[in-house]
Motif scaffolding. Structure first.
Motif, short mmCIF file in Angstrom:
data_model
loop_
_atom_site.label_atom_id
_atom_site.label_comp_id
_atom_site.label_asym_id
_atom_site.label_seq_id
_atom_site.Cartn_x
_atom_site.Cartn_y
_atom_site.Cartn_z
N GLN A 89 47.55 6.48 17.55
CA GLN A 89 47.76 5.24 18.30
C GLN A 89 46.53 4.35 18.24
O GLN A 89 46.63 3.12 18.30
CB GLN A 89 48.10 5.56 19.76
CG GLN A 89 48.45 4.33 20.58
CD GLN A 89 48.98 4.69 21.95
OE1 GLN A 89 49.37 5.82 22.19
NE2 GLN A 89 48.99 3.72 22.85
N THR A 90 45.36 4.96 18.08
CA THR A 90 44.13 4.17 17.97
C THR A 90 44.20 3.23 16.78
O THR A 90 43.86 2.04 16.89
CB THR A 90 42.92 5.11 17.82
OG1 THR A 90 42.85 5.98 18.95
CG2 THR A 90 41.63 4.31 17.71
N LEU A 91 44.63 3.75 15.64
CA LEU A 91 44.74 2.90 14.45
C LEU A 91 45.81 1.84 14.64
O LEU A 91 45.61 0.67 14.26
CB LEU A 91 45.06 3.77 13.24
CG LEU A 91 45.12 3.03 11.89
CD1 LEU A 91 44.46 3.86 10.79
CD2 LEU A 91 46.57 2.73 11.49
N ALA A 92 46.95 2.20 15.23
CA ALA A 92 48.01 1.23 15.44
C ALA A 92 47.55 0.08 16.32
O ALA A 92 47.78 -1.11 16.01
CB ALA A 92 49.22 1.92 16.06
N GLU A 93 46.87 0.39 17.41
CA GLU A 93 46.39 -0.66 18.31
C GLU A 93 45.34 -1.53 17.63
O GLU A 93 45.29 -2.75 17.88
CB GLU A 93 45.82 -0.03 19.57
CG GLU A 93 46.88 0.64 20.44
CD GLU A 93 46.29 1.33 21.65
OE1 GLU A 93 45.04 1.46 21.69
OE2 GLU A 93 47.05 1.72 22.55
N ASN A 154 46.69 -2.77 3.28
CA ASN A 154 45.30 -2.60 2.86
C ASN A 154 44.38 -2.41 4.06
O ASN A 154 43.41 -1.63 4.00
CB ASN A 154 44.84 -3.80 2.04
CG ASN A 154 45.47 -3.84 0.66
OD1 ASN A 154 45.72 -2.79 0.05
ND2 ASN A 154 45.75 -5.02 0.16
N ALA A 155 44.66 -3.11 5.16
CA ALA A 155 43.84 -2.95 6.36
C ALA A 155 44.00 -1.55 6.95
O ALA A 155 43.05 -0.98 7.49
CB ALA A 155 44.22 -4.01 7.39
N ILE A 156 45.20 -1.00 6.87
CA ILE A 156 45.43 0.36 7.38
C ILE A 156 44.61 1.36 6.58
O ILE A 156 43.98 2.27 7.14
CB ILE A 156 46.93 0.70 7.31
CG1 ILE A 156 47.70 -0.11 8.36
CG2 ILE A 156 47.16 2.19 7.53
CD1 ILE A 156 49.20 0.03 8.25
#
Length: 362
Positions: A89-93, A154-156
């Motif tokens: 969830q950290t990456l998603a936020e 790409n940002a992910i």
């Protein structure tokens, strides 16, 4: 009375009696499905592919000090770690905030619980990260905007790389603090040992010259020889002067700064001071090198992934498949219409399915 048997072919007379209603329902389904499918936006998918590297080979400390080489991490733990980071969830936020997806998805203002959850659900529905059959990681992102889809994918990947590096970054920062503390401690010890060394040299007159002992021994022998000659010649005044000079060369209270008594005492004591000073000096040099290496390692960022393919804007839509939507809608409508009229016929008590009967009453 024998039981009546039924078959699919027996439904044809029923369909034929209700053919206009069935045809109307199919036509309505066709029109509605065409309109709906044309109103649906095109969805584009962008895909990025990368391999995770072995974290032991991307440690800057090892690369700088040992000259290590980057190695691809095909291990299960490397793949699982990267996928876990991608699904966090950290990456998603982080991505939602960076691209302002609340506004893009029209879920509401950021900070509201319902809006945040709606944006998170929409993001998770459009994002997938999988381990393919070639031990690579695929990041897929769907969106109406094909350029945004590529940017987000790409940002992910970049965020996964950054978070993966952060897993060891804090430990390396702690290690560099330990290196710095050790260096500062040895610098203080080196300064104290150097002061002790200088004080001992001043007290005993030992400055580390190689010919000090040779000079002192030669001077004592020559002075003693001259003393014996003067005593043998009966020259008392000269003998007294030589005796005094010999006393100055051999005893600490004789007046000479460099004398045998102080030199012997000083060499015994200064040997320990010299040994400690040399030991601290060598350790200090090693500590400074280790600190500089660690500082250089922590200041450099080495990617923890090997990118095979960056995400690019798609040239062809992924969804919707409009012809499939139209065909499916018409087929489903026909099937439901046939079921409905069959049940209606049975409800009316018309059991003569398959034989001519009365026309339906509308």
């Amino acid at each position: 009375m024998s039981s009546r048997s039924y078959s699919l072919l027996g439904l044809w007379p029923v369909v034929n009696r209700w053919k206009y209603l069935v045809a109307g329902a199919a036509a309505l389904a066709l029109i509605i499905s065409v309109i709906v499918s044309l109103m649906m936006p095109n969805i584009y998918k962008s895909t990025a592919v990368f391999y995770p590297t072995n974290p032991n080979t991307t440690d800057p400390d090892r690369i700088v000090s040992d000259g290590g080489k980057l190695e691809l991490g095909g291990r299960a733990e490397d793949l699982d770690r990267v996928i876990t980071i991608g699904e966090s969830q950290t990456l998603a936020e982080l991505i939602i905030k960076r691209f302002d997806l609340h506004k893009h998805y029209k879920t509401g203002k950021a900070g509201d619980d319902l809006a945040d959850q709606a944006a998170l659900d929409e993001f998770n529905g459009n994002f997938t990260i999988v381990h393919n059959d070639r031990d690579a990681i695929e990041v897929n992102f769907l969106d109406r905007d094909k350029i945004l889809a590529a940017r987000v994918a790409n940002a992910i990947v970049a965020a996964i790389d950054s978070i993966n590096q952060q897993l060891t970054f804090e430990n390396r920062r702690t290690i560099i603090n330990l290196y710095q503390g050790r260096k500062e401690f040895l610098e203080r010890e080196y300064s104290a040992a150097h002061d002790s060394l200088l004080a001992g040299r001043r007290r005993y007159g030992i400055y580390g010259m190689e010919n000090e002992s040779r000079y002192l021994g030669r001077a004592i022998i020559e002075t003693e020889t001259k003393l014996r000659q003067a005593e043998g010649e009966g020259n008392t005044s000269k003998a007294a002067g030589l005796r005094k000079a010999l006393r100055g060369l051999t005893q600490a209270d004789g007046g000479n700064f460099l004398n045998l008594e102080n030199y012997v005492k000083g060499t015994d004591r200064m040997a320990t001071v010299y040994a400690r000073f040399a030991d601290i000096q060598g350790r200090l040099i090693g500590a400074r090198n280790a600190y500089e290496t660690a500082k250089l390692g922590i200041s450099g960022k080495i990617s923890s992934i090997y990118s095979v393919q960056k995400a690019f804007p798609a040239t062809k839509k992924t969804a919707p498949v409009r012809w499939l939507i139209v065909v499916s809608s018409v087929v489903v409508t026909l099937a439901l219409s046939i079921i409905f009229i069959t049940l209606l016929e049975l409800y009316r008590g018309n059991l003569s399915v398959g034989r001519p009967g009365s026309e339906p009453q509308y």
